[in-house]
Scaffold this motif. Structure first.
Motif, mmCIF file in Angstrom:
data_model
loop_
_atom_site.group_PDB
_atom_site.id
_atom_site.type_symbol
_atom_site.label_atom_id
_atom_site.label_comp_id
_atom_site.label_asym_id
_atom_site.label_seq_id
_atom_site.Cartn_x
_atom_site.Cartn_y
_atom_site.Cartn_z
ATOM 1 N N LEU A 66 20.274 -28.845 -51.853
ATOM 2 C CA LEU A 66 19.228 -29.698 -52.412
ATOM 3 C C LEU A 66 17.894 -28.978 -52.424
ATOM 4 O O LEU A 66 17.170 -28.952 -53.429
ATOM 5 N N ARG A 67 17.588 -28.422 -51.233
ATOM 6 C CA ARG A 67 16.284 -27.750 -51.134
ATOM 7 C C ARG A 67 16.211 -26.585 -52.141
ATOM 8 O O ARG A 67 15.184 -26.363 -52.767
ATOM 9 N N ALA A 68 17.342 -25.789 -52.280
ATOM 10 C CA ALA A 68 17.319 -24.656 -53.178
ATOM 11 C C ALA A 68 17.121 -25.068 -54.608
ATOM 12 O O ALA A 68 16.305 -24.484 -55.344
ATOM 13 N N CYS A 69 17.819 -26.179 -54.993
ATOM 14 C CA CYS A 69 17.687 -26.676 -56.378
ATOM 15 C C CYS A 69 16.272 -27.128 -56.637
ATOM 16 O O CYS A 69 15.705 -26.869 -57.728
ATOM 17 N N LEU A 70 15.676 -27.790 -55.621
ATOM 18 C CA LEU A 70 14.297 -28.276 -55.806
ATOM 19 C C LEU A 70 13.317 -27.109 -55.893
ATOM 20 O O LEU A 70 12.340 -27.153 -56.676
ATOM 21 N N GLU A 71 13.632 -26.096 -55.041
ATOM 22 C CA GLU A 71 12.720 -24.952 -55.025
ATOM 23 C C GLU A 71 12.678 -24.271 -56.392
ATOM 24 O O GLU A 71 11.611 -23.854 -56.839
ATOM 25 N N VAL A 72 13.817 -24.284 -57.100
ATOM 26 C CA VAL A 72 13.835 -23.630 -58.391
ATOM 27 C C VAL A 72 13.772 -24.586 -59.544
ATOM 28 O O VAL A 72 14.036 -24.206 -60.686
ATOM 29 N N ASP A 73 13.438 -25.756 -59.257
ATOM 30 C CA ASP A 73 13.366 -26.828 -60.258
ATOM 31 C C ASP A 73 14.636 -26.954 -61.080
ATOM 32 O O ASP A 73 14.612 -27.083 -62.305
ATOM 33 N N ASP A 74 15.736 -26.898 -60.383
ATOM 34 C CA ASP A 74 17.011 -27.048 -61.100
ATOM 35 C C ASP A 74 17.254 -28.533 -61.320
ATOM 36 O O ASP A 74 17.981 -29.187 -60.605
ATOM 37 N N THR A 75 16.632 -29.021 -62.282
ATOM 38 C CA THR A 75 16.653 -30.476 -62.533
ATOM 39 C C THR A 75 18.037 -31.020 -62.776
ATOM 40 O O THR A 75 18.409 -32.047 -62.210
ATOM 41 N N PRO A 76 18.863 -30.348 -63.613
ATOM 42 C CA PRO A 76 20.185 -30.969 -63.872
ATOM 43 C C PRO A 76 21.010 -31.113 -62.604
ATOM 44 O O PRO A 76 21.642 -32.121 -62.410
ATOM 45 N N THR A 77 20.967 -30.072 -61.747
ATOM 46 C CA THR A 77 21.770 -30.204 -60.513
ATOM 47 C C THR A 77 21.223 -31.265 -59.616
ATOM 48 O O THR A 77 21.954 -32.039 -59.019
ATOM 49 N N LEU A 78 19.892 -31.226 -59.559
ATOM 50 C CA LEU A 78 19.264 -32.270 -58.719
ATOM 51 C C LEU A 78 19.603 -33.672 -59.230
ATOM 52 O O LEU A 78 19.879 -34.582 -58.467
ATOM 53 N N ALA A 79 19.624 -33.767 -60.543
ATOM 54 C CA ALA A 79 19.977 -35.091 -61.098
ATOM 55 C C ALA A 79 21.398 -35.466 -60.744
ATOM 56 O O ALA A 79 21.698 -36.613 -60.435
ATOM 57 N N HIS A 80 22.243 -34.395 -60.776
ATOM 58 C CA HIS A 80 23.620 -34.649 -60.407
ATOM 59 C C HIS A 80 23.730 -35.122 -58.954
ATOM 60 O O HIS A 80 24.402 -36.117 -58.634
#
Ligand code: ADP
Length: 799
Positions: A66-80
């Motif tokens: 979660l933190r890694a996705c947020l750090e890179v603004d990986d919105t689709p994964t975060l949304a998932h």
């Protein structure tokens, strides 16, 4: 009793109302306490819920992907991820925010209603009007914040229901309540922005409890009321019965049944009243027995009669009355002998009407016995009749009446006998004295004169004795009446003194008399009786004084406006009276010395007559004496003042006039009516010696004939004569004179010396009265009074 029941009912209702209000306030208090407890518990539950949610999401936030996705603004994964977390956690919204709070990814319902910048932590917030738990957890990588994880969960109805169950109160979220809930109590538990969590306690349970209690109370009250009503009914019934018993008993006791007792065993006030009534009945019974014992002890018969009943029922009787009444149902009239019953009823009716009555009758049980009944009404109790046996009294009264009649007859016989004896004695004495007087007027030898004077003195003594005996018997019989005529005291004393002058001189005694100057002369009284007393005392004084003097003094004693008391003292220097005789000399026939009869003569009657006459004159007599030196007899007597003659009182000390006893200047033609020859000659002789003419007849009939034949100036009339007596003759003369305008004076000359004879003569129409033996002075005084005319002086006569 209704009142008691009413009071009980009101008291019960009041009790119930109080109880109800107390219960209501208790229930409200307990509801409030429950509300407070629920408010506290709900707060804790909210905290726990929020903490639990945070812990849950913190655990998720540690995932490195979660933190890694947020750090890179990986919105689709975060949304998932957000979608997955939302589903797993049943959250309504999951957000991932960048460091600039921009939403990097999201999953969930809250597109429009962004929660805005969310602070770290967990809290309750409102979305779309619903409470939600908002959890904001910062995400760090190597100590640097890379963004933020936000989860929003609806609190949900199930949770609220669970909380409500756990807290025992209804928990809800909403806007601040403006008005209190009518059916319950509401309290604010927590404030979340515009929202607040409220805790509501419904009062249904309390209301139900209250209603239940109320029902129970009402039932209990109704039951209590019923019990009270029943109890009061029972109680009142018992009271009424007891009071009625007392009332009936009191009425019977009042009606006379004093033996009745209530004998109550009650310990209450009614028992006290019953015992008081019993005590009263006992006292009444005691009193009745006391009264009965008094009545039984009475010598009289006593009955109480109920006069209301026909013929009067005897309701009470004492022992004496019981012995006269055999039947216990006897009536008043049964007591009386049959002939008196009508009168007895009348007496009863009169007493019953209130007027006490007396009634005398023989007894039914024994008509020979007489009772005197006194009847008096005793209020409403009836008529009390007390009867006294007066049989003996009646007999005694009859005996007394018989004795009185025979005594009166004896008295009459005695008086007649006395009158006859006196007549019989006086007539010959009249002759002796009169003839001796006439003989002494003639020429006599010395010897003859001496003899005749002895005859005269003996006759005088005999006459005195006879007068004394007659006077004494008259006084004793109460037949001597005193006169009340005008007289002069000085003249009276003077005449007595002069009478004794010659006798005193003969004995060589000095005789003096005086009347004090302050003694009024004009008096009213009986001069004859006064003279008799004084003569007796002076006569004794001269008789019992051999030498010296005799003195008579009259002084004034007490005086009132109408009466005077005079004091008479007769002093002598005579033989005196022994001390032991001084008391008895006033007794009849008593003499100071037994030898005095022989030496001095006398009868012993003079002083006793004097003492009795003094008593009749309302005075007292006393004697002071020193033997051989003399005696003083003092007496007092009352006389009236003669107001008519008071001015004519002679100067004190002036010689008193002597009464004149002749008919001046008139020759009277006198008819002498006398059957006794000696008296006839005496009267005719006396008249002729005074110059009058006289015709004598022997009885009343002849007198009537003589009066028809010729006129007379005067009639001298004997009373006891044959053919026709003096009284009858006088009546006839007056009857014949009626209508003629003539009236011949008639003077009775009689030996009938009793007081009543004078009245009889005057009643028969006579004008005067002279008694025999004839005293010329008295005779001519009477003649003068009857005929009228100027008196001429004459010598006083010894009486
Ligand atoms: P009488 O003189 O007829 O005997 P009285 O009754 O007059 O009766 O007197 C009673 C007696 O009292 C006399 O007998 C005499 O003894 C005595 N007596 C009365 N008067 C005197 C007197 N003046 N002096 C002495 N004795 C007297």
């Amino acid at each position: 009793m209704g009142v008691v029941a009413g009071v009980a009912a009101v008291a019960t209702c009041l009790g119930l109302a109080l109880q109800d209000s107390a219960l209501r306030s208790d229930l409200e208090q307990s509801a409030r306490a429950r509300l407070e407890r629920a408010a506290g518990a709900s707060n804790r539950l909210v905290d726990l819920h929020v903490k639990a949610a945070r812990l849950r999401y913190e655990a998720i936030s540690h995932t490195p992907a979660l933190r890694a996705c947020l750090e890179v603004d990986d919105t689709p994964t975060l949304a998932h991820f957000a979608e997955e977390i939302r589903d797993q956690q049943s959250a309504c919204t999951i957000l991932f925010l960048g460091t600039d709070s921009r939403v990097v990814a999201r999953a969930g319902d809250h597109d429009e209603d962004e929660p805005g910048p969310v602070e770290d932590g967990a809290r309750i917030a409102s979305f779309a009007g619903e409470p939600h738990v908002v959890i904001s957890i910062p995400l760090h990588t190597a100590g640097r914040t890379v963004g933020r994880f936000v989860a929003i969960e609806s609190v949900g109805l199930a949770t609220l229901r669970e909380w409500s169950e756990l807290c025992g109160a209804e928990i809800e979220f909403g806007r601040a309540a403006q008005t209190p809930d009518r059916d319950g109590l509401v309290a604010k538990a927590s404030q979340f922005g515009d929202y607040e969590m409220r805790v509501r306690v419904r009062l249904d349970a309390e209301h139900a409890t209250l209603a239940n209690s109320r029902r129970n109370l009402l039932r209990a009250g109704a039951a209590a009321l019923l019990v009270a009503l029943a109890a009061s009914l029972v109680l009142s019934n018992r009271l009424v019965v007891a009071v009625r018993r007392i009332k009936v008993a009191a009425e019977r006791i009042g009606g006379g049944d004093f033996a009745l007792r209530i004998e109550s065993r009650r310990r209450d006030e009614i028992g006290d009243v019953a015992r008081a009534v019993d005590a009263m009945a006992s006292r009444l019974l005691e009193h009745l027995q006391f009264v009965q014992s008094i009545l039984d002890g009475l010598p009289d018969a006593v009955v109480l009669v109920d006069s209301e009943e026909d013929e009067g029922r005897v309701v009470l009787r004492n022992r004496r009355a019981a012995s006269l009444l055999s039947s216990p149902t006897a009536r008043w009239a049964d007591l009386q002998e049959p002939t008196s019953r009508a009168d007895s009823r009348k007496a009863l009716a009169q007493a019953s009407a209130g007027a006490p009555s007396k009634f005398e009758a023989g007894l039914a049980a024994d008509p020979q016995r007489h009772y005197l009944w006194d009847l008096v009404r005793l209020g409403g109790a009836g008529v009390l009749a007390s009867g006294r046996d007066i049989t003996l009294l009646r007999r005694a009264a009859e005996e007394l009446e018989r004795a009185r009649r025979s005594a009166e007859a004896a008295d009459r016989a005695k008086s007649e006998c006395l009158a006859n004896v006196s007549h019989e004695i006086r007539t010959p004495m009249n002759g002796i004295i009169g003839m001796t007087d006439l003989a002494l007027d003639t020429t006599l030898t010395r010897e003859q004169r001496e003899f005749l004077e002895i005859v005269k003195s003996s006759a005088d003594s005999l006459r005195r004795l006879m007068n004394d005996i007659l006077d004494f018997s008259r006084i004793e019989a109460g037949k001597l009446d005193l006169e009340r005529i005008p007289f002069g005291i000085r003249e009276c004393v003077e005449s007595v003194g002069r009478t004794f002058l010659s006798r005193a001189r003969e004995k060589g005694l000095q005789l003096r008399w005086s009347v004090a100057s302050d003694v009024p002369d004009a008096l009213l009284g009986d001069p004859t009786r006064l003279r008799q007393i004084v003569i007796n005392l002076v006569d004794n004084a001269i008789k019992f004084t051999p030498k010296g003097e005799v003195e008579l003094d009259v002084t004034l004693g007490s005086a009132t406006r109408d009466d005077v008391e005079l004091s008479f003292a007769v002093r002598d220097t005579g033989i005196g009276i022994p001390e032991d005789k001084r008391e008895i000399v006033f007794d009849p026939f008593a003499q100071g010395d037994s030898s005095s009869t022989r030496k001095y003569g006398g009868t012993g009657l003079g002083l006793s007559i004097a003492a009795r006459l003094v008593a009749m004159l309302r005075g007292k007599i006393r004697l002071d004496s020193v033997l051989d030196h003399g005696s003083v007899f003092t007496f007092t007597a009352w006389f009236g003042r003669d107001a008519a003659r008071a001015d004519a009182t002679p100067t004190p000390g002036a010689p008193a006039a002597v009464p004149r006893v002749d008919v001046a200047g008139r020759r009277l033609h006198v008819l002498v009516v006398e059957d006794n020859r000696i008296n006839e000659r005496l009267l005719v002789g006396l008249l002729r010696r005074r110059g009058h003419t006289a015709v004598a007849v022997a009885n009343g009939l002849d007198a009537l004939a003589a009066l028809e034949r010729e006129p007379f100036d005067l009639v001298l009339m004997d009373l006891q004569m044959p053919e026709m007596g003096g009284i009858e003759a006088a009546r006839r003369i007056r009857a014949l004179e009626r209508g003629t305008g003539r009236r011949v004076p008639i003077v009775a000359v009689t030996a009938h010396a009793m007081e009543r004879d004078r009245e009889r003569c005057l009643e028969a129409g006579m004008d005067g009265y002279a008694s025999k033996p004839i005293r010329p002075a008295e005779l001519f005084r009477e003649i003068q009074a009857a005929v009228g005319g100027d008196p001429t002086p004459d010598c006083p006569e010894m009486v």
